[in-house]
Enzyme design. Structure first.
Site, PDB file in Angstrom:
ATOM      1  N   GLY A   8      -1.287  15.699   8.400  1.00 39.94           N
ATOM      2  CA  GLY A   8      -1.914  15.067   9.034  1.00 39.94           C
ATOM      3  C   GLY A   8      -3.275  16.232   9.111  1.00 39.94           C
ATOM      4  O   GLY A   8      -4.116  16.188   9.978  1.00 39.94           O
ATOM      5  N   ALA A   9      -3.436  16.947   7.626  1.00 41.00           N
ATOM      6  CA  ALA A   9      -4.382  18.528   7.493  1.00 41.00           C
ATOM      7  C   ALA A   9      -5.239  18.305   6.894  1.00 41.00           C
ATOM      8  O   ALA A   9      -6.329  18.825   6.550  1.00 41.00           O
ATOM      9  CB  ALA A   9      -3.884  19.379   7.434  1.00 41.00           C
ATOM     10  N   ARG A  11      -8.102  16.841   8.650  1.00 43.82           N
ATOM     11  CA  ARG A  11      -9.040  16.623   9.682  1.00 43.82           C
ATOM     12  C   ARG A  11      -8.698  17.286  10.854  1.00 43.82           C
ATOM     13  O   ARG A  11      -7.038  17.600  10.659  1.00 43.82           O
ATOM     14  CB  ARG A  11      -9.683  15.456   9.780  1.00 43.82           C
ATOM     15  N   VAL A  61       3.176   9.296   6.671  1.00 47.52           N
ATOM     16  CA  VAL A  61       4.409   9.627   7.668  1.00 47.52           C
ATOM     17  C   VAL A  61       5.090   8.803   7.494  1.00 47.52           C
ATOM     18  O   VAL A  61       6.235   8.075   8.258  1.00 47.52           O
ATOM     19  CB  VAL A  61       3.840  11.438   8.403  1.00 47.52           C
ATOM     20  N   ASN A  89       1.534  16.784  12.530  1.00 50.28           N
ATOM     21  CA  ASN A  89       0.722  17.023  13.575  1.00 50.28           C
ATOM     22  C   ASN A  89      -0.168  15.455  13.403  1.00 50.28           C
ATOM     23  O   ASN A  89      -0.820  14.927  14.310  1.00 50.28           O
ATOM     24  CB  ASN A  89       0.140  18.136  12.798  1.00 50.28           C
ATOM     25  N   TYR A 154       1.035   4.914  22.493  1.00 46.67           N
ATOM     26  CA  TYR A 154       0.567   6.195  22.753  1.00 46.67           C
ATOM     27  C   TYR A 154       1.745   7.499  23.614  1.00 46.67           C
ATOM     28  O   TYR A 154       2.492   8.310  22.656  1.00 46.67           O
ATOM     29  CB  TYR A 154      -0.772   7.239  22.613  1.00 46.67           C
ATOM     30  N   ALA A 156       4.487   6.643  24.578  1.00 48.02           N
ATOM     31  CA  ALA A 156       5.828   6.451  24.805  1.00 48.02           C
ATOM     32  C   ALA A 156       6.187   7.529  23.335  1.00 48.02           C
ATOM     33  O   ALA A 156       7.078   7.792  23.049  1.00 48.02           O
ATOM     34  CB  ALA A 156       5.669   5.432  24.187  1.00 48.02           C
ATOM     35  N   LYS A 158       4.590   9.682  21.585  1.00 42.30           N
ATOM     36  CA  LYS A 158       4.773  11.251  22.324  1.00 42.30           C
ATOM     37  C   LYS A 158       5.768  12.009  23.041  1.00 42.30           C
ATOM     38  O   LYS A 158       6.539  12.942  22.796  1.00 42.30           O
ATOM     39  CB  LYS A 158       3.182  11.692  22.866  1.00 42.30           C
ATOM     40  N   ILE A 187      -8.970  18.206  22.790  1.00 43.04           N
ATOM     41  CA  ILE A 187      -9.333  18.716  21.997  1.00 43.04           C
ATOM     42  C   ILE A 187     -10.509  18.249  20.798  1.00 43.04           C
ATOM     43  O   ILE A 187     -10.410  16.878  20.489  1.00 43.04           O
ATOM     44  CB  ILE A 187      -7.662  19.183  21.511  1.00 43.04           C
TER      45      ILE A 187
HETATM   46  N1  LIG Z   1      -7.399  15.708  20.071  1.00 40.22           N
HETATM   47  C1  LIG Z   1      -6.994  15.199  20.811  1.00 40.22           C
HETATM   48  O1  LIG Z   1      -7.875  15.856  21.554  1.00 40.22           O
HETATM   49  C2  LIG Z   1      -5.778  15.608  20.446  1.00 40.22           C
HETATM   50  C3  LIG Z   1      -4.853  15.649  21.909  1.00 40.22           C
HETATM   51  C4  LIG Z   1      -3.539  15.730  21.962  1.00 40.22           C
HETATM   52  C5  LIG Z   1      -2.931  15.965  20.874  1.00 40.22           C
HETATM   53  N2  LIG Z   1      -3.585  15.527  20.122  1.00 40.22           N
HETATM   54  C6  LIG Z   1      -2.612  15.158  18.987  1.00 40.22           C
HETATM   55  O2  LIG Z   1      -2.653  15.998  17.525  1.00 40.22           O
HETATM   56  C7  LIG Z   1      -2.571  15.270  16.660  1.00 40.22           C
HETATM   57  C8  LIG Z   1      -4.220  15.809  15.495  1.00 40.22           C
HETATM   58  O3  LIG Z   1      -5.119  14.758  15.834  1.00 40.22           O
HETATM   59  P1  LIG Z   1      -6.434  15.515  16.002  1.00 40.22           P
HETATM   60  O4  LIG Z   1      -7.086  15.667  16.734  1.00 40.22           O
HETATM   61  O5  LIG Z   1      -6.581  16.357  14.714  1.00 40.22           O
HETATM   62  O6  LIG Z   1      -6.812  14.139  15.139  1.00 40.22           O
HETATM   63  P2  LIG Z   1      -7.405  13.359  13.633  1.00 40.22           P
HETATM   64  O7  LIG Z   1      -8.980  14.002  13.780  1.00 40.22           O
HETATM   65  O8  LIG Z   1      -7.773  12.437  14.424  1.00 40.22           O
HETATM   66  O9  LIG Z   1      -6.723  13.164  12.414  1.00 40.22           O
HETATM   67  C9  LIG Z   1      -5.962  13.116  12.492  1.00 40.22           C
HETATM   68  C10 LIG Z   1      -5.568  14.016  10.804  1.00 40.22           C
HETATM   69  O10 LIG Z   1      -3.798  13.066  10.528  1.00 40.22           O
HETATM   70  C11 LIG Z   1      -3.653  12.160   9.543  1.00 40.22           C
HETATM   71  N3  LIG Z   1      -3.268  11.447   9.273  1.00 40.22           N
HETATM   72  C12 LIG Z   1      -3.690   9.791  10.469  1.00 40.22           C
HETATM   73  N4  LIG Z   1      -2.304   9.366   9.768  1.00 40.22           N
HETATM   74  C13 LIG Z   1      -1.478   9.372   9.323  1.00 40.22           C
HETATM   75  C14 LIG Z   1      -0.434   9.336   8.013  1.00 40.22           C
HETATM   76  N5  LIG Z   1       0.313   7.680   8.661  1.00 40.22           N
HETATM   77  N6  LIG Z   1      -0.124  10.284   7.376  1.00 40.22           N
HETATM   78  C15 LIG Z   1      -0.509  11.305   7.518  1.00 40.22           C
HETATM   79  N7  LIG Z   1      -1.354  11.575   7.681  1.00 40.22           N
HETATM   80  C16 LIG Z   1      -2.025  10.810   8.836  1.00 40.22           C
HETATM   81  C17 LIG Z   1      -5.786  11.901   8.966  1.00 40.22           C
HETATM   82  O11 LIG Z   1      -5.723  11.898   7.398  1.00 40.22           O
HETATM   83  P3  LIG Z   1      -6.902  11.157   6.616  1.00 40.22           P
HETATM   84  O12 LIG Z   1      -8.069  12.039   6.971  1.00 40.22           O
HETATM   85  O13 LIG Z   1      -6.479  11.024   5.565  1.00 40.22           O
HETATM   86  O14 LIG Z   1      -6.959  10.231   7.889  1.00 40.22           O
HETATM   87  C18 LIG Z   1      -5.870  13.143   9.600  1.00 40.22           C
HETATM   88  O15 LIG Z   1      -5.706  14.826   8.676  1.00 40.22           O
HETATM   89  C19 LIG Z   1      -2.220  14.353  16.406  1.00 40.22           C
HETATM   90  O16 LIG Z   1      -0.351  13.971  16.781  1.00 40.22           O
HETATM   91  C20 LIG Z   1      -3.049  13.412  17.929  1.00 40.22           C
HETATM   92  O17 LIG Z   1      -2.063  13.026  18.052  1.00 40.22           O
HETATM   93  C21 LIG Z   1      -4.905  14.976  20.101  1.00 40.22           C
END
Ligand SMILES: NC(=O)c1ccc[n+]([C@@H]2O[C@H](COP(=O)([O-])OP(=O)(O)OC[C@H]3O[C@@H](n4cnc5c(N)ncnc54)[C@H](OP(=O)(O)O)[C@@H]3O)[C@@H](O)[C@H]2O)c1
Length: 243
Positions: A8-9, A11, A61, A89, A154, A156, A158, A187
């Protein structure tokens, strides 16, 4: 050639991690994404600007078969590549009250965060154990620690990933492979783009959302040799919201 795989890199947090591991630890990057090829290509350019190689690997994934296939094809085409770091990620949210939660919203969230960890890590672990070196870093969430209303699925996923982190760390510590989790609070990213930051930041002692780069700094430290004696840990990065 040493590689770090970041799922998930394309974005958000994953993108920041990929760039940071390239810049600070000079790892070549295996950049996984799901569907956003434009974002993935833009991130690849930024990674390559750090003078390392960047390979795009498009797979879901949550799809065990495709994940294994993509990773096997990469290894076959790059027999010299050693994947020393895995950052699990990739994650999604499908929020809603549990009472009304549709089966697909339950399963897709678990499949991505928890089964995604299994699919990716299982495929690569044997090699790490053989080399007697590796870093596995799982991006979890504050929701997985304290639980969050509207996010039973979510929380569950995590929460289970946190437990898996602790258990796997105990299994493989002898082989010098460490396993840790990073638990962000709010974030700034596409995932939180619709959140009311003005209201929510009142709850956060540091009075702001965190930046993806700040999470990437922590991941980069855990991925480095400096973190050799840390394993089975969950490290909060949430501006003091909860710890
Ligand atoms: N943002 C927050 O506040 C926050 C807080 C706590 C934890 N997190 C965790 O941090 C991680 C990243 O979050 P983020 O905020 O950066 O999310 P995001 O901006 O929505 O980006 C998600 C990324 O994951 C990829 N992705 C989604 N589903 C996928 C799959 N099934 N297989 C492969 N790649 C996949 C997306 O790819 P595409 O671009 O191709 O769609 C994108 O690169 C997540 O695990 C999230 O639960 C985030």
């Amino acid at each position: 050639m040493k590689y770090a795989l970041v799922t998930g890199a394309s974005r958000g947090i994953g993108k920041a991690i990929a760039i940071k591991l390239a810049r600070e630890l000079q790892y070549n990057i295996l950049l996984n994404f799901h569907s956003n090829i434009e974002a993935a290509n833009a991130t690849k350019e930024l990674v390559e600007a750090e003078n390392v190689q960047c390979e795009l690997l498009q797979f879901d994934v949550a799809d065990a078969e495709n994940t294994t296939k993509a990773l096997e094809e990469f290894s076959k085409a790059n027999p010299d590549a050693e994947i020393e770091i895995i950052v699990n990620n990739a994650g999604i949210t499908r929020d809603g009250l549990f009472m009304w939660m549709k089966p697909e919203d339950w399963h897709s969230v678990i499949d991505t965060s928890l089964n995604g960890f299994y699919n990716v890590t299982q495929a690569l672990l044997k090699n790490m154990l053989k080399k007697r070196y590796g870093r596995i870093i799982n991006i979890v969430s504050l929701s997985g620690l304290k639980g969050n209303a509207g996010q039973v699925n979510y929380s569950a996923a995590k929460g289970a990933l946190i437990s898996a982190t602790k258990a796997l760390a105990q299994e493989i510590g002898k082989r010098k492979v460490t396993v840790n989790a990073v638990a962000p609070g709010f974030i700034t990213s596409d995932m939180t783009a619709d959140f009311d930051e003005k209201e929510l930041k009142k709850l956060i002692p540091l009075n702001r959302f965190g930046e993806a780069e700040e999470v990437a700094d922590l991941v980069s430290f855990l991925a480095s040799k400096k973190a050799s004696y840390i394993t089975g840990e969950v490290i909060n990065i949430n501006g003091g919201l909860y710890s």
